[in-house]
Scaffold this active site. Sequence first.
Site, PDB file in Angstrom:
ATOM      1  N   ARG A   1     -41.882  89.671  50.815  1.00  0.00           N
ATOM      2  CA  ARG A   1     -40.953  89.204  49.785  1.00  0.00           C
ATOM      3  C   ARG A   1     -41.644  89.189  48.429  1.00  0.00           C
ATOM      4  NH1 ARG A   1     -37.128  83.859  49.186  1.00  0.00           N
ATOM      5  NH2 ARG A   1     -36.295  84.490  47.179  1.00  0.00           N
TER       6      ARG A   1
ATOM      7  N   ARG B   1     -33.335  90.186  49.741  1.00  0.00           N
ATOM      8  CA  ARG B   1     -34.684  89.783  50.162  1.00  0.00           C
ATOM      9  C   ARG B   1     -34.915  90.042  51.641  1.00  0.00           C
ATOM     10  NH1 ARG B   1     -31.794  86.322  47.570  1.00  0.00           N
ATOM     11  NH2 ARG B   1     -31.005  84.419  48.414  1.00  0.00           N
TER      12      ARG B   1
ATOM     13  N   ASP C   1     -35.991  84.807  53.412  1.00  0.00           N
ATOM     14  CA  ASP C   1     -35.854  83.614  52.580  1.00  0.00           C
ATOM     15  C   ASP C   1     -35.902  82.437  53.532  1.00  0.00           C
ATOM     16  OD1 ASP C   1     -35.424  82.067  50.272  1.00  0.00           O
ATOM     17  OD2 ASP C   1     -33.265  82.063  50.586  1.00  0.00           O
TER      18      ASP C   1
ATOM     19  N   ASP D   1     -35.690  78.296  53.452  1.00  0.00           N
ATOM     20  CA  ASP D   1     -35.421  77.100  52.662  1.00  0.00           C
ATOM     21  C   ASP D   1     -35.550  75.848  53.518  1.00  0.00           C
ATOM     22  OD1 ASP D   1     -34.768  78.426  50.255  1.00  0.00           O
ATOM     23  OD2 ASP D   1     -32.716  78.753  50.926  1.00  0.00           O
TER      24      ASP D   1
END
Length: 169
Positions: A91, A100, A103, A105
Amino acid sequence: MSTQPLNTNGSIVYLLLGTNLGKRKYQLDKAKGFIENLIGKIQSESSLYETQPWGNPDQSSFLNQAIAIKTQLTPDQMLQEIHNIEKQMGRVRKEKNEPRIIDIDILLWGKNVIKGMDLEIPHPRLHLRNFVLVPLMEIAGNEIHPIFKKSIEELYEECEDPLEVYTIN
């Protein structure tokens, strides 16, 4: 700032994984392998969800999955490991809401509210996005958002996001 002391002796943390580049399922599996090796043991995982891109519709659909992990790390340590995993997987951060390869989170860390320069938990936009709420609801529907004092399921019912989320398994 934290509203209560962090228990890092086995904290349960909810993460959202997403990808819209390359072999998406492979990218999620690879990320989960890194997470288990570097961050903590996966306790549960949602189904895989095909989701429309949020914020930048001019890109491919995402594959998303929520996972619960048990970790000994602090939030800052975890964020550092997440950034290392994302970088190791290829990334490159250029612009907001871009395509992307991966990811990751941090969505929730128990009942904790954490606000730092680089990290905010609960994720500040989780209640606004179906692609976050639907997979999270599958594994943590009764978890209470520590700021809004509502369950994930209640937040989903109130969410005004029009984007569709489809289970693929």
